[in-house]
Write an enzyme that holds these catalytic residues in place. Sequence first.
Site, short mmCIF file in Angstrom:
data_model
loop_
_atom_site.label_atom_id
_atom_site.label_comp_id
_atom_site.label_asym_id
_atom_site.label_seq_id
_atom_site.Cartn_x
_atom_site.Cartn_y
_atom_site.Cartn_z
N GLY A 2 -11.91 7.05 3.41
CA GLY A 2 -11.86 7.31 2.06
C GLY A 2 -11.42 8.61 1.58
N ASP A 61 -9.67 2.16 -9.50
CA ASP A 61 -9.10 1.64 -10.79
C ASP A 61 -8.71 0.29 -10.90
OD1 ASP A 61 -8.66 4.18 -9.87
OD2 ASP A 61 -7.28 4.56 -11.90
N ASP A 78 -1.12 -1.54 -11.44
CA ASP A 78 -1.66 -1.55 -12.88
C ASP A 78 -1.09 -2.51 -13.84
OD1 ASP A 78 -3.51 0.62 -12.47
OD2 ASP A 78 -1.84 2.15 -12.30
#
Length: 380
Positions: free
Chosen positions: A216, A158, A97
């Site tokens: 997944g 993300d 991030d």
Amino acid sequence: MARPRPDKARLEAILAAVLARIDASLDLFTDAFPKPSSEGGVYAPMDNTEWTNGFWTGMLWLAFEASGEARYRRAAERQVESFRDRIEREVNVDHHDLGFLYSLSCVSAWKLTGNESGREAALAAARRLMTRYLPAAGIIQAWGDLSDPEQAGRMIIDCNLNLPLLYWASEETGDPSFREAAHTHIEAAARHIVRPDASTFHTFYMDPKSGAPLRGSTHQGFSDDSCWARGQAWGISGFPLVHRYKADPDLIALAARLASYFLNRLPDDLVCCWDLIFTDAPHERDSSAAAIAACGLLELARALPLTDPDRETYEAAALAMVETLGDHYLLPLGKPGTGVLAHGVYHMPNRVGVDEACIWGDYFFLEALVRLTRVWEPYW
């Protein structure tokens, strides 16, 4: 469908209301940062240690651009020094991030004011992000110790929004390795995170040694085979942002499919439930996912030809979502620390930040307002 004509006076009034909420918290959050989500609508202050701290600094830069007021710039530049200190001391930077953290705080500082400290901090963050790149799998591992078998080879949707930091670093330095890593990651995300029906996995595992796709799953969604709303919004936003650097029309076509899936599963007021398996009350809405999606729809529309009829659909949907958020989801102007958007969701499975303000939702709502009222170049 006629091209939407935004009511500029209405949008400027909503923008002014957001700036008033920033002003109320400016003293509290100049040398501190809001926690990721509020409690009772109010963010507690924290040090620069979370993955979310860049969103507040990004709001300060947006406020500076929207208003020209120097107080926002002064506060943002003090926070840039905090981000430089954080990367130099390696404070909680072992995750993907770093784009959320450094694109919005430091790349923006460099782009807007030529802040050299911001540039150096952002380049250091990009170099740190590259340490998480797994060449065999062609992905950036999201979380966890790189030697932890439970986390090995894990990418999440993300990360689409973290890749622009690498593209920017490649342009700044002339080093193609940043760009090449971002290229392979977005290609892997397109192949494996997006399902055939245009829904998305939150997270996907690759074999870090062979590069083979494994499975997944979800981390914050309702189930492994449902579609977490904020994840879908990251996809709608992230693929077109990467298209700015990687001019691949398949990225735009893919984002359009994700957008259609999202829009076809919205409640009447166009503010999504926290997982798209749900389409109305009593399931909690996630205003933060709606704000991200609105920015993504505007970015997607920008990339489409002026004659593409879907461009008007996406612009109109984004405008309607922003107006609904502004008319019905704003928290009342309150004491310092009060958030902007009510009815967000941070982590439903862990019951964290449910029906609260979320700082990324506040950021993307402000970004959407700036996109709708001004000519604006992204910090991403």
